[in-house]
Design an enzyme around this catalytic site. Structure first.
Site, PDB file in Angstrom:
ATOM      1  N   HIS A   1       0.755  -1.118   0.095  1.00  0.00           N
ATOM      2  CA  HIS A   1       0.017   0.059   0.019  1.00  0.00           C
ATOM      3  C   HIS A   1       0.910   1.359  -0.023  1.00  0.00           C
ATOM      4  CE1 HIS A   1      -3.035   2.896   1.310  1.00  0.00           C
ATOM      5  NE2 HIS A   1      -3.914   2.233   0.543  1.00  0.00           N
TER       6      HIS A   1
ATOM      7  N   GLU B   1      -3.958   1.897  -7.497  1.00  0.00           N
ATOM      8  CA  GLU B   1      -4.341   3.001  -6.716  1.00  0.00           C
ATOM      9  C   GLU B   1      -3.464   4.290  -6.957  1.00  0.00           C
ATOM     10  OE1 GLU B   1      -6.555   2.357  -2.603  1.00  0.00           O
ATOM     11  OE2 GLU B   1      -4.394   1.417  -2.425  1.00  0.00           O
TER      12      GLU B   1
END
Length: 242
Positions: free
Chosen positions: A88, A158
């Site tokens: 992430h 993302e």
């Protein structure tokens, strides 16, 4: 179109009292089978009472040993948790995780037969400099190095500039970027196909338009997933459209 995966990354947004209320508000209200919740690890036991798949927000790159503060894939597996987020952007930025470390984490998770959600994406500076594809190539190439079987891996695209900003790529940008990721992986891994999710400011206002983009195989949702009513509304909207 098939089932689109919906992952709710709760990050570190809730304290104990809020978690208890959250669980009560979603209990028995989510029946869509392709939902995965990603609570703060401290609260995982409370979420186990829900009939929803769970993931951890991070795993370590070893499966045994003493590593204070870390979560071993074997520990997650022993609790019945079958999925893990890896790479992430918040961990890349704040904890200096690099692509080599992410590769080791993926391999450790796969050894325990965990499903891996590999997060990739470019910063606004990289986007402005037209470096998105080069950044994604580097991230994916190294993260998947030495991994021959992709059946337990999905990629979450993302763009860092979209997370929490309310800004999302245009439909054409999303189609082109996700197609690029799929084609690159297919070329890199001898024809294997991979699912690619989108994450970054996904909410009830844009979920209908996002769901109509066939190239998107699902969503990694942050802020909106912490709001029980909105999250359920998003799930119901996706279910009605697929």
């Amino acid at each position: 179109m098939g089932k689109k995966i919906i992952i709710g990354n709760l990050k570190t947004n809730m304290d104990y009292e809020t978690v208890v209320k959250y669980i009560e508000r979603i209990k028995n209200r989510i029946t869509y089978p392709a939902v995965i919740l990603v609570p703060t690890s401290l609260y995982v036991p409370y979420f186990k009472e829900l009939n929803i798949k769970l993931a951890v927000q991070n795993i370590y790159f070893e499966n045994e040993g003493s590593y204070t503060g870390e979560i071993l894939p074997s520990q997650a597996k022993s609790m019945g948790i079958k999925y893990a987020l890896v790479g992430h952007s918040e961990r890349r930025k704040n904890l200096k995780e690099n692509n080599q470390m992410i590769n080791k984490k993926i391999k450790a998770g796969l050894k325990e037969n965990m499903g891996i959600v590999l997060c990739v994406g470019e910063t606004i500076e990289e986007k402005v400099l037209l470096e998105t594809e080069d950044v994604l190539k580097r991230q994916i190439f190294t993260a998947l190095k030495g991994i021959d079987d992709l059946k337990n891996i999905v990629i979450a695209y993302e763009p860092v500039w979209s997370i929490g900003t309310g800004k999302i790529p245009t439909e054409r940008e999303l189609i082109n970027t996700i197609k690029f990721i799929k084609d690159f992986v297919k070329e890199l891994k001898r024809g294997q196909e991979i699912k690619v999710l989108y994450g970054g400011s996904v909410n009830i206002k844009n979920i209908e338009s996002l769901t109509k983009i066939e190239e998107i195989d699902g969503y990694l949702i942050g802020g909106a997933s912490t709001k029980p009513e909105e999250f359920i509304e998003i799930i119901n909207e996706v279910e009605s459209l697929v």
